[in-house]
Design an enzyme around this catalytic site. Structure first.
Site, mmCIF file in Angstrom:
data_model
loop_
_atom_site.group_PDB
_atom_site.id
_atom_site.type_symbol
_atom_site.label_atom_id
_atom_site.label_comp_id
_atom_site.label_asym_id
_atom_site.label_seq_id
_atom_site.Cartn_x
_atom_site.Cartn_y
_atom_site.Cartn_z
ATOM 1 N N ASN A 103 0.820 -1.213 0.000
ATOM 2 C CA ASN A 103 0.000 0.000 0.000
ATOM 3 C C ASN A 103 0.850 1.257 0.000
ATOM 4 O O ASN A 103 1.974 1.270 0.496
ATOM 5 C CB ASN A 103 -0.944 -0.001 1.201
ATOM 6 N N ILE A 104 0.235 2.296 -0.533
ATOM 7 C CA ILE A 104 0.955 3.558 -0.719
ATOM 8 C C ILE A 104 0.260 4.677 0.051
ATOM 9 O O ILE A 104 0.493 5.845 -0.207
ATOM 10 C CB ILE A 104 1.040 3.893 -2.233
ATOM 11 N N HIS A 120 5.938 -0.530 -2.605
ATOM 12 C CA HIS A 120 5.520 0.241 -3.783
ATOM 13 C C HIS A 120 5.561 1.753 -3.549
ATOM 14 O O HIS A 120 4.958 2.507 -4.312
ATOM 15 C CB HIS A 120 4.118 -0.195 -4.224
ATOM 16 N N CYS A 131 14.344 19.051 -9.619
ATOM 17 C CA CYS A 131 15.222 19.531 -8.538
ATOM 18 C C CYS A 131 15.136 18.688 -7.279
ATOM 19 O O CYS A 131 15.883 18.915 -6.327
ATOM 20 C CB CYS A 131 14.901 20.992 -8.207
ATOM 21 N N CYS A 152 6.465 21.971 -10.474
ATOM 22 C CA CYS A 152 7.227 22.308 -9.271
ATOM 23 C C CYS A 152 7.260 23.827 -9.109
ATOM 24 O O CYS A 152 7.765 24.523 -10.001
ATOM 25 C CB CYS A 152 8.637 21.735 -9.400
ATOM 26 N N SER A 193 -4.951 -8.755 0.112
ATOM 27 C CA SER A 193 -4.265 -8.644 -1.181
ATOM 28 C C SER A 193 -4.723 -9.750 -2.116
ATOM 29 O O SER A 193 -4.907 -10.895 -1.690
ATOM 30 C CB SER A 193 -2.747 -8.737 -0.999
ATOM 31 N N ASN A 218 -8.479 -12.501 3.378
ATOM 32 C CA ASN A 218 -8.805 -11.721 2.184
ATOM 33 C C ASN A 218 -10.258 -11.971 1.813
ATOM 34 O O ASN A 218 -10.715 -13.110 1.869
ATOM 35 C CB ASN A 218 -7.890 -12.127 1.017
ATOM 36 N N ALA A 236 -11.002 -7.684 6.737
ATOM 37 C CA ALA A 236 -9.801 -7.624 7.574
ATOM 38 C C ALA A 236 -10.107 -7.200 9.009
ATOM 39 O O ALA A 236 -9.630 -7.818 9.965
ATOM 40 C CB ALA A 236 -8.806 -6.649 6.946
HETATM 41 P P1 OAD Z 1 -6.084 -5.632 -5.246
HETATM 42 O O1 OAD Z 1 -7.064 -4.576 -5.604
HETATM 43 O O2 OAD Z 1 -5.499 -6.418 -6.358
HETATM 44 O O3 OAD Z 1 -6.726 -6.677 -4.244
HETATM 45 C C1 OAD Z 1 -7.358 -6.274 -3.068
HETATM 46 C C2 OAD Z 1 -7.944 -7.499 -2.389
HETATM 47 O O4 OAD Z 1 -8.544 -7.060 -1.171
HETATM 48 C C3 OAD Z 1 -9.029 -8.224 -3.188
HETATM 49 O O5 OAD Z 1 -8.635 -9.569 -3.437
HETATM 50 C C4 OAD Z 1 -10.272 -8.169 -2.280
HETATM 51 O O6 OAD Z 1 -10.917 -9.427 -2.191
HETATM 52 C C5 OAD Z 1 -9.688 -7.840 -0.932
HETATM 53 N N1 OAD Z 1 -10.556 -7.031 -0.051
HETATM 54 C C6 OAD Z 1 -11.399 -6.010 -0.376
HETATM 55 N N2 OAD Z 1 -11.966 -5.489 0.727
HETATM 56 C C7 OAD Z 1 -11.473 -6.190 1.779
HETATM 57 C C8 OAD Z 1 -11.667 -6.115 3.197
HETATM 58 N N3 OAD Z 1 -12.479 -5.208 3.759
HETATM 59 N N4 OAD Z 1 -10.984 -6.993 3.974
HETATM 60 C C9 OAD Z 1 -10.166 -7.936 3.415
HETATM 61 N N5 OAD Z 1 -9.955 -8.041 2.093
HETATM 62 C C10 OAD Z 1 -10.583 -7.180 1.282
HETATM 63 O O7 OAD Z 1 -4.941 -4.927 -4.363
HETATM 64 P P2 OAD Z 1 -3.444 -5.420 -4.057
HETATM 65 O O8 OAD Z 1 -3.355 -6.879 -3.893
HETATM 66 O O9 OAD Z 1 -2.941 -4.554 -2.970
HETATM 67 O O10 OAD Z 1 0.713 -1.655 -7.170
HETATM 68 O O11 OAD Z 1 -2.719 -5.012 -5.407
HETATM 69 C C11 OAD Z 1 -1.336 -5.175 -5.531
HETATM 70 C C12 OAD Z 1 -0.741 -4.064 -6.352
HETATM 71 O O12 OAD Z 1 -1.451 -3.943 -7.575
HETATM 72 C C13 OAD Z 1 -0.868 -2.699 -5.734
HETATM 73 O O13 OAD Z 1 0.106 -2.423 -4.732
HETATM 74 C C14 OAD Z 1 -0.689 -1.782 -6.917
HETATM 75 C C15 OAD Z 1 -1.325 -2.573 -8.044
HETATM 76 O O14 OAD Z 1 -0.519 -2.663 -9.185
HETATM 77 C C16 OAD Z 1 1.241 -0.417 -7.338
HETATM 78 O O15 OAD Z 1 0.619 0.588 -7.160
HETATM 79 C C17 OAD Z 1 2.664 -0.399 -7.739
#
Ligand code: OAD
Length: 248
Positions: A103-104, A120, A131, A152, A193, A218, A236
């Site tokens: 997460n960001i 990330h 700069c 900037c 995730s 998840n 979560a």
């Molecule tokens: P995703 O959007 O791919 O997945 C989020 C997951 O969270 C899904 O599988 C949902 O089922 C689950 N979810 C949603 N609400 C939830 C809750 N309340 N409790 C538990 N689970 C829940 O997001 P990431 O796996 O984080 O990269 O994605 C990975 C990367 O993909 C990100 O970091 C981003 C993107 O490319 C960059 O920005 C570089």
């Protein structure tokens, strides 16, 4: 749910060193949309355009429209939820050694977590590619009200969030540290995730290979569920909140 909750609690209690690995799902209950799925931001904004480095440099305005319409309004109000707070509490108790996050949004730090490995980057830090001057979300939002896309104020250079875009490498030191934490934990807790983005998604299998138990919390199934000791398709905060004594 009650049985699984007890199992998670027992696994955490018996672990000596927990590493958490988080994704957008942990922040969903703080109001930040995930990327994928029906409610994901990628249904509205094309990541190949706003988050790919070559396309960003060719047309920063697309990213800054996304920032103005989606990111900023959500981030300025987002607060940590019980799941973030639970992980911070586990660290304070000496149980959890690190949060490895994709997460960001900075919400782990806001919840009180000290060791946060941001694979990330962090979208709250914005810097000038010319700069190097750094700016906050509010400063850039203010700037884009007067000039769009924002540049900037110091040198007129292109502003970019300190986020790893597609086509950029992950910060090597952070990744090395994350690999070390993954190898040395005995419980690896995945929270929110989809586990489809590499190299981040290679960490849960590495934890298993290194002898740790893997727990996946998840909402939806992931491709790595079959590797896990325990899988909970739950929200979560419903699972992690009770770990710190919040009612479920
Ligand atoms: P995703 O959007 O791919 O997945 C989020 C997951 O969270 C899904 O599988 C949902 O089922 C689950 N979810 C949603 N609400 C939830 C809750 N309340 N409790 C538990 N689970 C829940 O997001 P990431 O796996 O984080 O990269 O994605 C990975 C990367 O993909 C990100 O970091 C981003 C993107 O490319 C960059 O920005 C570089």
């Amino acid at each position: 749910m009650a049985v699984e909750q007890t199992e998670v609690q027992a696994l955490v209690d018996s672990a000596e060193r927990v590493a958490a690995f988080t994704g957008a799902g942990i922040s969903a209950e703080s109001g930040i949309p995930t990327y994928r799925g029906d409610d994901g931001v990628w249904n509205k904004y094309d990541p190949a355009k706003y988050a790919e480095i070559g396309n960003f440099l060719a047309d920063p305005a697309y990213y800054w429209s996304f920032f103005r319409e989606v990111r900023y309004p959500v981030l300025r109000n987002a607060r940590p939820n019980p799941a973030h707070l639970a992980l911070a509490r586990l660290e304070q108790q000496g149980k959890l050694s690190a949060v490895i996050t994709q997460n960001i949004d900075g919400l782990h730090q806001e919840a009180g977590s000290e060791k946060v490995l941001e694979l990330h980057g962090n979208t709250r830090r914005i810097s000038c590619l010319g700069c190097g001057m750094g700016y906050s979300l509010d400063q850039v939002h203010h700037r884009l009200e007067e000039k769009f896309p924002p540049d900037c104020p110091a040198c007129g250079g292109v502003l970019k969030p300190e986020v790893v875009f597609f086509g950029e490498s992950l910060p090597m030191e952070v990744l090395d540290d994350a690999v070390e934490e993954t190898r040395s934990c005995d419980l690896f807790l995945v929270v929110g995730s989809s586990l489809v983005v590499q190299p981040a998604a290679s960490l849960p299998p590495l934890a298993v290979e290194s002898g740790a138990r893997l727990v996946i919390i998840n909402r939806d199934p992931t491709p790595l569920d079959r590797l896990a000791h325990l899988v909970l398709h739950e929200k979560a905060s419903d699972v992690l909140g009770p770990l710190i004594g919040l009612p479920d």
